[in-house]
Scaffold this active site. Structure first.
Site, mmCIF file in Angstrom:
data_model
loop_
_atom_site.group_PDB
_atom_site.id
_atom_site.type_symbol
_atom_site.label_atom_id
_atom_site.label_comp_id
_atom_site.label_asym_id
_atom_site.label_seq_id
_atom_site.Cartn_x
_atom_site.Cartn_y
_atom_site.Cartn_z
ATOM 1 N N GLY A 39 41.088 36.968 47.364
ATOM 2 C CA GLY A 39 42.006 37.076 46.232
ATOM 3 C C GLY A 39 42.633 38.452 46.123
ATOM 4 O O GLY A 39 42.850 38.967 45.022
ATOM 5 N N ALA A 40 42.969 39.034 47.261
ATOM 6 C CA ALA A 40 43.435 40.423 47.294
ATOM 7 C C ALA A 40 44.939 40.577 47.146
ATOM 8 O O ALA A 40 45.468 41.674 47.319
ATOM 9 C CB ALA A 40 42.982 41.097 48.595
ATOM 10 N N ASN A 41 45.638 39.498 46.827
ATOM 11 C CA ASN A 41 47.094 39.609 46.699
ATOM 12 C C ASN A 41 47.539 39.889 45.269
ATOM 13 O O ASN A 41 48.736 39.945 44.992
ATOM 14 C CB ASN A 41 47.785 38.357 47.244
ATOM 15 C CG ASN A 41 47.368 37.100 46.489
ATOM 16 O OD1 ASN A 41 46.433 37.125 45.696
ATOM 17 N ND2 ASN A 41 48.055 36.003 46.759
ATOM 18 N N THR A 42 46.563 40.087 44.362
ATOM 19 C CA THR A 42 46.935 40.373 42.974
ATOM 20 C C THR A 42 45.745 40.973 42.227
ATOM 21 O O THR A 42 44.595 40.879 42.678
ATOM 22 C CB THR A 42 47.389 39.075 42.257
ATOM 23 O OG1 THR A 42 47.892 39.396 40.959
ATOM 24 C CG2 THR A 42 46.238 38.099 42.114
ATOM 25 N N ILE A 65 42.655 42.671 40.350
ATOM 26 C CA ILE A 65 41.524 43.499 40.762
ATOM 27 C C ILE A 65 41.365 43.507 42.277
ATOM 28 O O ILE A 65 41.075 44.542 42.872
ATOM 29 C CB ILE A 65 40.228 42.985 40.109
ATOM 30 C CG1 ILE A 65 40.322 43.054 38.587
ATOM 31 C CG2 ILE A 65 39.022 43.794 40.576
ATOM 32 C CD1 ILE A 65 39.173 42.364 37.880
ATOM 33 N N GLY A 66 41.562 42.347 42.898
ATOM 34 C CA GLY A 66 41.414 42.265 44.351
ATOM 35 C C GLY A 66 42.386 43.164 45.074
ATOM 36 O O GLY A 66 42.029 43.843 46.047
ATOM 37 N N TYR A 119 34.100 27.972 33.195
ATOM 38 C CA TYR A 119 34.248 29.320 33.764
ATOM 39 C C TYR A 119 32.946 30.098 33.590
ATOM 40 O O TYR A 119 32.468 30.751 34.528
ATOM 41 C CB TYR A 119 35.397 30.050 33.078
ATOM 42 C CG TYR A 119 35.527 31.508 33.476
ATOM 43 C CD1 TYR A 119 36.036 31.859 34.724
ATOM 44 C CD2 TYR A 119 35.143 32.526 32.603
ATOM 45 C CE1 TYR A 119 36.154 33.187 35.093
ATOM 46 C CE2 TYR A 119 35.264 33.857 32.961
ATOM 47 C CZ TYR A 119 35.765 34.182 34.203
ATOM 48 O OH TYR A 119 35.873 35.511 34.568
#
Length: 317
Positions: free
Chosen positions: A47-50, A52-53, A201
């Protein structure tokens, strides 16, 4: 009474404005101060495209690591990778397709990564979904449990031998303070008997902590350590499925961390020296944090591990 409520609503923005500097200072108290550099190290951030990631990946790249952005949206990931390359001067920022809602995609990512890389020193299980309307993954898992827990469980399992070969290495899994409201309902893991988006969640975030603790127990002495983190309440795309949460985030924006601030504890657990003795612990604001009684239950942790293996077709040891 109504008049008083209206007055409070009118005064709230003024209070938030006045309190903002003090609150911002409080929120930024958890900062990773480690100066460790990472040349020759390899990291994977899901999930590094937005959010915290993205910030975590940028910080790791800034320190010289070879960083893989494991993203569902490759096109967006490529734009972020280029941005990080320009900002850090590190050209070793790569994008690979990873959809945690599909075990075939997870297995394909792992297969390609293992063929491409000789080492893996840092795995950041960061990606997640929050308050989704009821839906299932490609494999029939409830979306929160499937993406937030089972997807990362499988990914970690597939990369574990590489992590061991590269030791000392670390696994950091992003959980949440919301785990305090979570319960592991083994008779309803897929939410088919009853379902609440908010609680789903919370359940998945509890699963993240239980997974981390059991992983640390099983990896003792291997040179691989594991940590779970609460990043804080962060302004990110995580609340995209809930108009109410978007409104709350906007209303209390002065009290909410930026993604850069939210990434600090993940970074702290990934790079800080001497943290090995705290493997299995939960962190918030770059310090060990208290977890719920459910999250400290070793019996539930071991049962969840076995059930997860069964659901994913992983042999139990």
């Amino acid at each position: 009474m109504i008049g008083v409520l209206l007055l409070l609503l009118l005064l709230l923005p003024l209070f938030l404005y006045i309190a903002a500097p003090q609150v911002r200072k409080m929120l930024s108290s958890g900062v990773c101060t480690s100066t460790v550099q990472l040349p020759g190290k390899v990291a994977v951030v899901t999930g590094a495209n937005t959010g915290i990631g993205k910030e975590t990946a940028k910080e790791l790249a800034q320190r010289g690591a070879r960083v893989y952005l494991a993203c569902r949206d490759v096109q967006k990931g490529e734009l972020v990778a280029r941005e990080i390359q320009i900002m850090t001067g590190n050209q070793q920022v790569l994008v690979r397709k990873l959809d945690l809602a599909d075990t075939k995609s997870i297995r394909a990512f792992a297969k390609d990564f293992l063929a491409e890389e000789k080492h893996l020193h840092i795995l950041i299980n960061n990606a997640g979904v929050m308050m989704c309307p009821y839906s299932k993954t490609a494999d029939g898992f409830e979306m929160h449990m499937g993406v937030n827990h089972l997807g990362h469980f499988l990914l970690t399992h597939l990369l574990l031998e590489k992590l061991k070969e590269s030791a000392p290495s670390r696994v950091v899994t992003v959980s949440s303070l919301a785990h305090h409201l979570g319960r592991i309902h083994f008779h309803n893991l897929q939410g088919e008997k009853f379902y609440n988006a908010g609680l789903a969640y919370c359940h998945s975030k509890l699963a993240n902590i239980l997974f981390t603790q059991e992983l640390a127990r099983r990896l003792k002495g291997s040179g691989v350590t594991a940590y779970s983190v609460h990043p804080g309440t962060v302004n990110s795309e995580l609340v995209r499925h809930s108009w109410f949460m978007k409104w709350m985030w906007w209303l209390f924006s002065f009290f909410i961390k930026t993604p850069q601030q939210g990434a600090q504890t993940s970074l702290y657990c990934a790079v800080t020296e001497g943290l090995e003795i705290l493997s299995g612990h939960h962190f918030s604001d770059c310090s060990v944090a208290w977890v719920s009684a459910q999250a400290r239950n070793e019996t539930i942790a071991r049962r969840l591990w076995d059930v997860s293996c069964d659901l994913l077709g992983i042999p139990m040891d």
